[in-house]
Design an enzyme around this catalytic site. Structure first.
Site, mmCIF file in Angstrom:
data_model
loop_
_atom_site.group_PDB
_atom_site.id
_atom_site.type_symbol
_atom_site.label_atom_id
_atom_site.label_comp_id
_atom_site.label_asym_id
_atom_site.label_seq_id
_atom_site.Cartn_x
_atom_site.Cartn_y
_atom_site.Cartn_z
ATOM 1 N N ASP A 91 0.312 -1.270 -0.328
ATOM 2 C CA ASP A 91 -0.150 0.091 0.002
ATOM 3 C C ASP A 91 0.781 1.827 -0.304
ATOM 4 O O ASP A 91 0.898 2.071 -0.759
ATOM 5 C CB ASP A 91 -0.493 0.377 1.190
ATOM 6 C CG ASP A 91 -2.365 -0.640 1.245
ATOM 7 O OD1 ASP A 91 -3.042 0.036 0.006
ATOM 8 O OD2 ASP A 91 -2.614 -1.724 1.520
ATOM 9 N N GLU A 126 -5.277 7.416 -0.215
ATOM 10 C CA GLU A 126 -5.667 6.608 1.398
ATOM 11 C C GLU A 126 -5.077 6.551 2.243
ATOM 12 O O GLU A 126 -4.980 6.438 3.611
ATOM 13 C CB GLU A 126 -6.251 5.493 0.913
ATOM 14 C CG GLU A 126 -6.831 4.227 2.081
ATOM 15 C CD GLU A 126 -8.016 2.956 2.070
ATOM 16 O OE1 GLU A 126 -8.212 1.878 2.859
ATOM 17 O OE2 GLU A 126 -7.324 2.418 0.633
ATOM 18 N N ASP A 185 -6.367 4.688 -4.507
ATOM 19 C CA ASP A 185 -6.142 3.408 -3.902
ATOM 20 C C ASP A 185 -4.681 2.127 -4.291
ATOM 21 O O ASP A 185 -5.027 1.891 -5.202
ATOM 22 C CB ASP A 185 -7.510 3.089 -3.724
ATOM 23 C CG ASP A 185 -7.815 1.431 -2.526
ATOM 24 O OD1 ASP A 185 -6.818 1.478 -1.935
ATOM 25 O OD2 ASP A 185 -8.743 1.171 -2.201
ATOM 26 N N ILE A 206 -3.547 -0.678 -3.178
ATOM 27 C CA ILE A 206 -3.917 -1.639 -3.171
ATOM 28 C C ILE A 206 -5.871 -1.355 -2.861
ATOM 29 O O ILE A 206 -5.904 -1.307 -1.385
ATOM 30 C CB ILE A 206 -3.647 -2.494 -2.716
ATOM 31 C CG1 ILE A 206 -1.684 -2.509 -2.638
ATOM 32 C CG2 ILE A 206 -3.883 -4.265 -1.794
ATOM 33 C CD1 ILE A 206 -0.866 -3.473 -2.372
ATOM 34 N N ASP A 207 -6.660 -2.788 -3.788
ATOM 35 C CA ASP A 207 -7.976 -1.725 -3.487
ATOM 36 C C ASP A 207 -8.150 -3.195 -3.112
ATOM 37 O O ASP A 207 -8.231 -3.539 -3.903
ATOM 38 C CB ASP A 207 -8.617 -1.632 -4.164
ATOM 39 C CG ASP A 207 -10.364 -1.614 -4.476
ATOM 40 O OD1 ASP A 207 -10.250 -1.768 -2.968
ATOM 41 O OD2 ASP A 207 -10.910 -1.556 -4.846
ATOM 42 N N THR A 245 -7.518 -5.245 0.043
ATOM 43 C CA THR A 245 -6.123 -5.717 0.690
ATOM 44 C C THR A 245 -6.388 -7.055 1.301
ATOM 45 O O THR A 245 -5.545 -8.205 1.309
ATOM 46 C CB THR A 245 -6.128 -5.064 1.957
ATOM 47 O OG1 THR A 245 -6.098 -3.366 1.842
ATOM 48 C CG2 THR A 245 -4.752 -4.745 2.582
ATOM 49 N N ASP A 260 -12.215 4.317 -4.002
ATOM 50 C CA ASP A 260 -13.146 2.187 -4.056
ATOM 51 C C ASP A 260 -13.326 2.951 -5.239
ATOM 52 O O ASP A 260 -14.833 1.804 -5.542
ATOM 53 C CB ASP A 260 -13.510 2.943 -3.068
ATOM 54 C CG ASP A 260 -13.134 2.154 -1.391
ATOM 55 O OD1 ASP A 260 -11.732 1.552 -2.187
ATOM 56 O OD2 ASP A 260 -13.362 2.161 -0.327
#
Length: 351
Positions: free
Chosen positions: A46, A69, A134, A136-137, A139, A289
């Site tokens: 992330d 984020e 984002d 890493i959408d 996770t 998101d």
């Protein structure tokens, strides 16, 4: 009308480079994760992916704002974690020197890395150029080796103009059937510019592969439709969605997967409907998101609204504060889906 050609190219290369980092993190750290204050898992990937993307955006569009984020306070407290992330960030670059030079945004030190991470603190809004990220959408999907996405969108005056999704575990074949356990080491880069359609191309490690136009599957018989929903019950109301699916006459079981890979999957015709209904009256969806996936579905011939049929408003701030839930479907049947969604939710409210 602005073409956004440079913005699209930089966004595609930035996301592709960030996916290289996330794949390396997964392969080399045995799914190393830490906890944020809210106890949700956060991976090394992330922070590293966010730093790489923001460095590229800042190098090419220094006056643009960024909504992202993550922020660096945890890394400033945990030197060992910071050092580990830095090792990944400094070791990742595109294999094509020309592509790497095009993207720019070199990160020279750990402090430089933290500085870039913290450039994502914009409050968003309805004026100006604002990128949302984002890194890493999905996770939890990432940690289990399932679906996740590296997500980047550009909003201009609150309107989403560019969207890019890197989905490392989706198969390159746009016609591959959609299943919950679908996974592939090849990966796909999806992108769209408002008014210019949507494309998919294989994820690579250098210059961009050739892309092809994608579109949603023509749907005239709802009984033959498939729908996607989140894996986590805390993210989406599975019971309500099952009732809606039944009322629509959909006979296939839902496909549960993490991240905006759901948007990408229906945009290329591997699925048809994406339902994300609210589990809490107070929960507000985050713009990062949804922005990229929203545009990709719209440009592939779909419609995306909230559960009341109201347009998603990305210009309020960092959340979709005026919207509840998300419903994405082919434009030809979206009205029918919304009608049933309203009916099911009204019945639940009256119970």
């Amino acid at each position: 009308m602005a073409s956004f050609a440079k913005e699209l190219l930089i966004a595609q290369l930035a996301v592709q480079r960030a996916t290289l980092l996330t794949k390396r993190v997964f392969n080399e750290t045995a799914k190393g994760a830490v906890d944020k204050s809210d106890k949700s898992p956060v991976t090394i990937g992330d922070f590293g992916a966010q730093a790489l993307i923001i460095s590229a955006l800042h190098a090419n569009f220094p006056d643009d704002e960024i909504v992202a984020e993550e922020e660096s306070s945890l890394l400033r407290e945990k030197a060992s974690l910071r050092d580990q992330i830095w090792e990944f960030v400094r070791g990742v670059k595109l294999s094509d020197d020309e592509a790497e030079a095009t993207i720019g945004g070199g990160i020279k030190s750990e402090e430089d890395m933290l500085k870039y991470i913290d450039m994502g603190a914009s409050k968003g809004g309805r004026q100006g150029r604002i990128w949302c990220i984002d890194p890493i959408d999905g996770t939890k999907g990432f940690l289990r080796g399932g679906q996740y996405a590296v997500c980047l969108g550009l909003m201009v005056d609150g309107d989403v103009k560019v969207g890019v999704l890197g989905c490392p575990n989706l198969p390159v074949d746009d016609t591959a059937p959609l299943t919950a356990d679908i996974a592939s080491g090849h990966g796909v880069l999806f992108s769209a510019v408002k008014g210019q359609g949507a494309t998919s191309r294989p994820l690579g490690d250098g210059s961009l592969a050739e892309g092809k136009a994608i579109s949603m599957r023509p749907l005239t018989d709802m009984s033959k439709a498939s729908f996607c929903e989140s894996v986590e019950a805390g993210h989406s109301a599975h019971g309500d969605q099952a009732a809606i699916s039944e009322k629509l006459g959909i006979t296939a079981p839902s496909v549960r997967m993490d991240s905006q890979a759901k948007y990408a999957s229906i945009a290329r015709g591997a699925g048809d409907v994406y339902l994300r209904l609210p589990v809490s009256a107070t929960y507000q969806e985050k713009i990062w998101d949804h922005a990229a996936g929203y545009l990709i579905v719209k440009e592939a011939g779909g419609e995306v609204t909230d559960a009341n049929g109201k347009a998603l408003d990305f210009g309020i701030g960092r959340t979709l504060a005026e919207n509840k839930g998300v419903v994405a479907a082919p434009a030809s049947v979206h009205g029918e889906v919304i009608r049933v969604v309203k009916e099911v939710l009204a019945k639940k409210a009256a119970a």
